[in-house]
Design a protein around this motif. Structure first.
Motif, PDB file in Angstrom:
ATOM      1  N   VAL A 135      44.673   6.942  50.184  1.00  0.00           N
ATOM      2  CA  VAL A 135      45.524   7.394  50.938  1.00  0.00           C
ATOM      3  C   VAL A 135      47.070   7.245  50.469  1.00  0.00           C
ATOM      4  O   VAL A 135      47.866   7.890  50.454  1.00  0.00           O
ATOM      5  CB  VAL A 135      45.368   7.049  52.298  1.00  0.00           C
ATOM      6  CG1 VAL A 135      46.607   7.406  53.187  1.00  0.00           C
ATOM      7  CG2 VAL A 135      44.029   7.674  52.864  1.00  0.00           C
ATOM      8  N   ALA A 136      47.266   5.762  50.158  1.00  0.00           N
ATOM      9  CA  ALA A 136      48.555   5.088  49.792  1.00  0.00           C
ATOM     10  C   ALA A 136      48.918   6.160  48.302  1.00  0.00           C
ATOM     11  O   ALA A 136      50.051   6.734  48.016  1.00  0.00           O
ATOM     12  CB  ALA A 136      48.452   4.003  49.060  1.00  0.00           C
ATOM     13  N   SER A 137      47.689   6.532  47.378  1.00  0.00           N
ATOM     14  CA  SER A 137      48.197   7.280  46.348  1.00  0.00           C
ATOM     15  C   SER A 137      48.449   8.692  46.299  1.00  0.00           C
ATOM     16  O   SER A 137      49.460   9.161  45.950  1.00  0.00           O
ATOM     17  CB  SER A 137      46.904   7.311  45.407  1.00  0.00           C
ATOM     18  OG  SER A 137      45.834   7.897  45.751  1.00  0.00           O
ATOM     19  N   ILE A 138      47.855   9.194  47.529  1.00  0.00           N
ATOM     20  CA  ILE A 138      48.144  10.342  47.787  1.00  0.00           C
ATOM     21  C   ILE A 138      49.660  10.662  48.348  1.00  0.00           C
ATOM     22  O   ILE A 138      50.397  11.544  48.156  1.00  0.00           O
ATOM     23  CB  ILE A 138      47.269  11.051  49.044  1.00  0.00           C
ATOM     24  CG1 ILE A 138      45.864  11.415  48.503  1.00  0.00           C
ATOM     25  CG2 ILE A 138      47.729  12.383  49.853  1.00  0.00           C
ATOM     26  CD1 ILE A 138      44.759  11.641  49.328  1.00  0.00           C
ATOM     27  N   ARG A 139      50.151   9.583  49.299  1.00  0.00           N
ATOM     28  CA  ARG A 139      51.332   9.638  49.670  1.00  0.00           C
ATOM     29  C   ARG A 139      52.423   9.591  48.560  1.00  0.00           C
ATOM     30  O   ARG A 139      53.392  10.175  48.562  1.00  0.00           O
ATOM     31  CB  ARG A 139      51.460   8.568  50.786  1.00  0.00           C
ATOM     32  CG  ARG A 139      52.899   8.095  51.223  1.00  0.00           C
ATOM     33  CD  ARG A 139      52.916   7.334  52.544  1.00  0.00           C
ATOM     34  NE  ARG A 139      52.461   7.905  53.394  1.00  0.00           N
ATOM     35  CZ  ARG A 139      51.362   7.404  54.298  1.00  0.00           C
ATOM     36  NH1 ARG A 139      50.525   6.605  53.735  1.00  0.00           N
ATOM     37  NH2 ARG A 139      50.964   7.997  55.546  1.00  0.00           N
ATOM     38  N   ALA A 153      43.830  10.960  43.226  1.00  0.00           N
ATOM     39  CA  ALA A 153      43.616  10.067  44.300  1.00  0.00           C
ATOM     40  C   ALA A 153      42.141   9.291  43.987  1.00  0.00           C
ATOM     41  O   ALA A 153      41.857   8.080  44.275  1.00  0.00           O
ATOM     42  CB  ALA A 153      43.043  10.710  45.494  1.00  0.00           C
ATOM     43  N   ALA A 154      41.268  10.044  43.364  1.00  0.00           N
ATOM     44  CA  ALA A 154      39.835   9.613  42.700  1.00  0.00           C
ATOM     45  C   ALA A 154      40.121   8.041  41.711  1.00  0.00           C
ATOM     46  O   ALA A 154      39.603   7.292  41.695  1.00  0.00           O
ATOM     47  CB  ALA A 154      38.964  10.634  42.241  1.00  0.00           C
ATOM     48  N   ARG A 155      41.108   8.692  40.995  1.00  0.00           N
ATOM     49  CA  ARG A 155      41.438   7.582  39.878  1.00  0.00           C
ATOM     50  C   ARG A 155      42.050   6.338  40.601  1.00  0.00           C
ATOM     51  O   ARG A 155      41.810   5.224  40.043  1.00  0.00           O
ATOM     52  CB  ARG A 155      42.259   8.246  38.928  1.00  0.00           C
ATOM     53  CG  ARG A 155      41.502   9.092  37.790  1.00  0.00           C
ATOM     54  CD  ARG A 155      42.509   9.724  36.994  1.00  0.00           C
ATOM     55  NE  ARG A 155      41.907  10.657  35.852  1.00  0.00           N
ATOM     56  CZ  ARG A 155      42.010  11.744  35.392  1.00  0.00           C
ATOM     57  NH1 ARG A 155      43.394  12.172  35.943  1.00  0.00           N
ATOM     58  NH2 ARG A 155      41.507  12.643  34.694  1.00  0.00           N
ATOM     59  N   ALA A 156      42.902   6.526  41.408  1.00  0.00           N
ATOM     60  CA  ALA A 156      43.284   5.373  41.974  1.00  0.00           C
ATOM     61  C   ALA A 156      42.485   4.639  42.922  1.00  0.00           C
ATOM     62  O   ALA A 156      42.699   3.330  42.907  1.00  0.00           O
ATOM     63  CB  ALA A 156      44.599   5.918  43.211  1.00  0.00           C
ATOM     64  N   ALA A 177      39.070   0.888  49.306  1.00  0.00           N
ATOM     65  CA  ALA A 177      39.267   2.064  48.474  1.00  0.00           C
ATOM     66  C   ALA A 177      39.853   3.181  49.266  1.00  0.00           C
ATOM     67  O   ALA A 177      40.820   4.265  48.623  1.00  0.00           O
ATOM     68  CB  ALA A 177      38.161   2.687  48.043  1.00  0.00           C
ATOM     69  N   ARG A 178      39.607   3.464  50.486  1.00  0.00           N
ATOM     70  CA  ARG A 178      40.271   4.548  51.237  1.00  0.00           C
ATOM     71  C   ARG A 178      41.699   4.047  51.443  1.00  0.00           C
ATOM     72  O   ARG A 178      42.363   5.163  51.145  1.00  0.00           O
ATOM     73  CB  ARG A 178      39.782   4.593  52.702  1.00  0.00           C
ATOM     74  CG  ARG A 178      40.383   5.577  53.712  1.00  0.00           C
ATOM     75  CD  ARG A 178      39.900   5.414  55.219  1.00  0.00           C
ATOM     76  NE  ARG A 178      40.601   6.476  55.886  1.00  0.00           N
ATOM     77  CZ  ARG A 178      40.257   7.591  56.456  1.00  0.00           C
ATOM     78  NH1 ARG A 178      38.818   7.964  56.374  1.00  0.00           N
ATOM     79  NH2 ARG A 178      41.087   8.605  57.106  1.00  0.00           N
ATOM     80  N   SER A 179      42.037   2.860  51.830  1.00  0.00           N
ATOM     81  CA  SER A 179      43.603   2.698  51.716  1.00  0.00           C
ATOM     82  C   SER A 179      44.320   2.882  50.522  1.00  0.00           C
ATOM     83  O   SER A 179      45.251   3.719  50.560  1.00  0.00           O
ATOM     84  CB  SER A 179      43.638   1.356  52.062  1.00  0.00           C
ATOM     85  OG  SER A 179      45.064   0.748  52.137  1.00  0.00           O
ATOM     86  N   LYS A 180      43.713   2.499  49.435  1.00  0.00           N
ATOM     87  CA  LYS A 180      44.267   2.878  48.035  1.00  0.00           C
ATOM     88  C   LYS A 180      44.487   4.500  47.617  1.00  0.00           C
ATOM     89  O   LYS A 180      45.429   4.966  47.381  1.00  0.00           O
ATOM     90  CB  LYS A 180      43.287   2.266  46.788  1.00  0.00           C
ATOM     91  CG  LYS A 180      43.439   0.682  46.762  1.00  0.00           C
ATOM     92  CD  LYS A 180      42.762   0.452  45.863  1.00  0.00           C
ATOM     93  CE  LYS A 180      43.032  -1.267  45.475  1.00  0.00           C
ATOM     94  NZ  LYS A 180      42.178  -1.742  44.245  1.00  0.00           N
ATOM     95  N   THR A 234      38.779   4.626  42.587  1.00  0.00           N
ATOM     96  CA  THR A 234      37.847   4.176  41.744  1.00  0.00           C
ATOM     97  C   THR A 234      37.961   3.941  40.245  1.00  0.00           C
ATOM     98  O   THR A 234      37.054   3.492  39.498  1.00  0.00           O
ATOM     99  CB  THR A 234      36.764   5.422  41.725  1.00  0.00           C
ATOM    100  OG1 THR A 234      37.010   6.296  40.969  1.00  0.00           O
ATOM    101  CG2 THR A 234      36.581   5.851  43.437  1.00  0.00           C
ATOM    102  N   GLY A 235      39.006   4.347  39.823  1.00  0.00           N
ATOM    103  CA  GLY A 235      39.368   4.219  38.198  1.00  0.00           C
ATOM    104  C   GLY A 235      38.806   5.283  37.511  1.00  0.00           C
ATOM    105  O   GLY A 235      39.136   5.569  36.014  1.00  0.00           O
ATOM    106  N   SER A 236      38.310   6.421  38.045  1.00  0.00           N
ATOM    107  CA  SER A 236      37.860   7.380  37.428  1.00  0.00           C
ATOM    108  C   SER A 236      37.926   8.972  38.120  1.00  0.00           C
ATOM    109  O   SER A 236      37.852   8.751  39.416  1.00  0.00           O
ATOM    110  CB  SER A 236      36.195   7.242  36.965  1.00  0.00           C
ATOM    111  OG  SER A 236      35.724   8.408  36.235  1.00  0.00           O
ATOM    112  N   ALA A 237      37.888  10.045  37.483  1.00  0.00           N
ATOM    113  CA  ALA A 237      37.935  11.215  38.085  1.00  0.00           C
ATOM    114  C   ALA A 237      36.693  11.934  38.098  1.00  0.00           C
ATOM    115  O   ALA A 237      36.426  13.177  38.662  1.00  0.00           O
ATOM    116  CB  ALA A 237      38.996  12.274  37.674  1.00  0.00           C
TER     117      ALA A 237
END
Length: 518
Positions: free
Chosen positions: A205-209, A315-318, A200-203, A320-323
């Motif tokens: 960070v990737a989404s933020i980038r 980032a949260a949605r990427a 989840a952390r990797s996803k 966990t699927g939810s904000a």
């Protein structure tokens, strides 16, 4: 690599092991010695072509009547986590590094059906002597057991890596929290939640980038070794560069270098960076941590707050699927507009002060003393308001809240307000009672910045270890002209704590800082 005389030996650095573990390790070493005698003990020619998660996703929903006639041949590699010997046929569970679309439990695992008939007597006998933790390569065809579990009918099995140390108890895993941090490699093997947390952390960070790049920000890299520490009020780590024969500091923040790039003509820049601060260790602090800092020409602090809201939701949605996430049993609404309060108004609305008390330096000073705080003598009204905010308000801000209008005394790099020179166009973002981000309209007046650096130097001379140094080169850069801009830093580790519902920063760091073992 040579070993220092003072460095711990492998034996002295390792955690103590029990007599039973010593016996098991000795038995495994004997098995390895026998394997060595037969030829290559650690082969490197096996190539898996399938992963458990993809097989579970594609074939898991099928009934055996649909699956077995297809004769799907697979080749997998992974760690043996479970083994059940049952006469002429046995079962084992293989775990690889794959994850399903939703990282659901078991997606990185698949069952092996191992039989004497399919493998042959010699290979089956060798299988029975394998240990949990061994890394295997398996080939075979897919089928479903009577209980509906997707399995591989093994036709070929190879030992790829012999595990010399036994894994923790299969039902309880590692129970000592410090051991989980210290031996993260074992924690990841045995704890599905730990693996999911770091995926989840990797996803995230990737989404933020990706979000930054999509909004026309240029990703850059700035030095981690600084001749002058700057960009934050923090105590640095000090080192020495032998070739240059000069004192250097590990980066406490990339801010002053990123602003130099604004001077150079890059209008939007960001860096996901490691920072180092020689300060305390707690559930929220680690000596090295990850932040993202970004700067945009022609933005102010209002633009930054709008952008940060959108970024955190993304980032949260990427991840966990939810904000709308849950932390410590309580909901956090990243999907709703973030509140915005001035430092002064928060004292009235959240701490319960009267309007008169919030505007009285004498009353604020008294309140701070009630909370065991002795404010510095140079603090004016705005700084006293900020001090009481930290003491009485900060920990109560559960839902996302931007606190704005910070005093100049505690904001040496932020642009002062045009309407009230005692405060700056700065905000901090608080969620679950913790700071997650810090941003402001940037100070681009070289003379004002020089004067603020001088004030910081005076504070340092008066004993403030966290006050900033005077950075002459940064002042020189500003003298060439920096466009009006906004900049922000977001604590990636704290954001990951929130997104993954982790109580301590060490839970979201693969290898957190720990006291040397033994």
């Amino acid at each position: 690599m040579s070993q220092s005389q003072n460095a711990p030996t492998p034996e002295s650095a390792a955690a103590p092991i029990t007599a039973d573990e010593n016996k098991l390790i000795a038995e495994r070493r004997e098995k390895l010695a026998a394997i060595r005698a037969q030829g290559v003990a650690f082969p490197n020619d096996f190539k898996p072509t399938h992963h458990a998660s993809a097989l579970q996703t594609r074939y898991g929903p099928l009934a055996n009547e649909e699956l077995e006639p297809q004769a799907v041949t697979v080749t997998l590699a992974g760690r043996m986590m479970l083994k059940r010997i049952m006469g002429k046929a046995s079962f084992a569970t293989l775990q690889d590094g794959s994850f399903g679309a939703q990282d659901s439990a078991g997606h990185g695992r698949i069952q092996l059906f191992v039989s004497k008939d399919a493998l042959g007597e010699e290979a089956y006998a060798a299988f029975k002597h394998l240990d949990l933790g061994d890394i295997l390569g398996a080939e075979g065809t897919l089928f479903k057991t009577r209980t509906g579990e997707l399995s591989v009918k093994v036709t070929s099995l190879r030992l790829l890596t012999k595990s010399l140390r036994p894994l923790p108890d299969k039902f309880h895993g590692m129970t000592d929290q410090e051991q989980k941090y210290r031996q993260r490699y074992v924690d990841l093997i045995t704890d599905e939640q730990a693996r999911t947390r770091f995926v989840a952390r990797s996803k995230a960070v990737a989404s933020i980038r990706n979000f930054m790049v999509e909004h026309e920000f240029l990703e850059v890299e700035t030095p981690m070794l600084h001749p002058i520490p700057g960009g934050a009020n923090a105590k640095p780590f000090v080192t020495h560069h032998n070739a240059l024969d000069q004192e250097m500091f590990l980066r406490i923040a990339p801010e002053l270098y990123l602003k130099r790039l604004l001077v150079g003509g890059f209008e939007r820049v960001f860096e996901i960076n490691r920072n180092f601060r020689n300060e305390g260790v707690s559930v929220r602090h680690n000596p090295e941590f990850t932040m993202m800092e970004f700067y945009a020409a022609y933005w102010n602090h209002h633009d930054l707050m709008d952008f940060v809201e959108a970024l955190l939701r993304h980032a949260a949605r990427a991840a966990t699927g939810s904000a709308r996430v849950t932390y410590a049993g309580k909901e956090v609404h990243l999907d709703e507009p973030f509140a915005r309060l001035s430092v002064r108004d928060s004292l009235v609305k959240i701490a319960g002060l009267s309007e008169a008390e919030a505007d009285s330096a004498e009353a604020l000073h008294a309140k701070l003393k009630e909370h065991g705080e002795e404010p510095p003598r140079h603090w004016g009204l705005s700084a006293l308001q900020f001090g009481l905010f930290e003491a009485m308000v900060e920990e109560k801000l559960w839902q996302p809240t931007f606190i704005i209008d910070y005093p100049v005394e505690v904001s040496p790099l932020a642009r002062a307000s045009d309407t009230n020179p005692a405060i700056t166009e700065r905000f901090e973002l608080f969620i679950t009672g913790r700071e997650f981000g810090n941003g402001f309209s940037e100070l681009n007046d070289a003379e004002d910045q020089a004067a603020r650096f001088q004030a910081q130097v005076a504070n340092k001379d008066a004993g403030d270890d966290e006050a900033m140094y005077y950075d002459a080169d940064f002042i020189r850069a500003l003298e060439y002209g920096m466009p009006p801009a906004g900049g922000c830093g977001i604590g990636i580790d704290r954001l990951m704590m929130l997104i993954t519902d982790s109580p301590a920063i060490r839970d979201v760091l693969l290898f957190p800082a720990l006291r040397r073992e033994g």
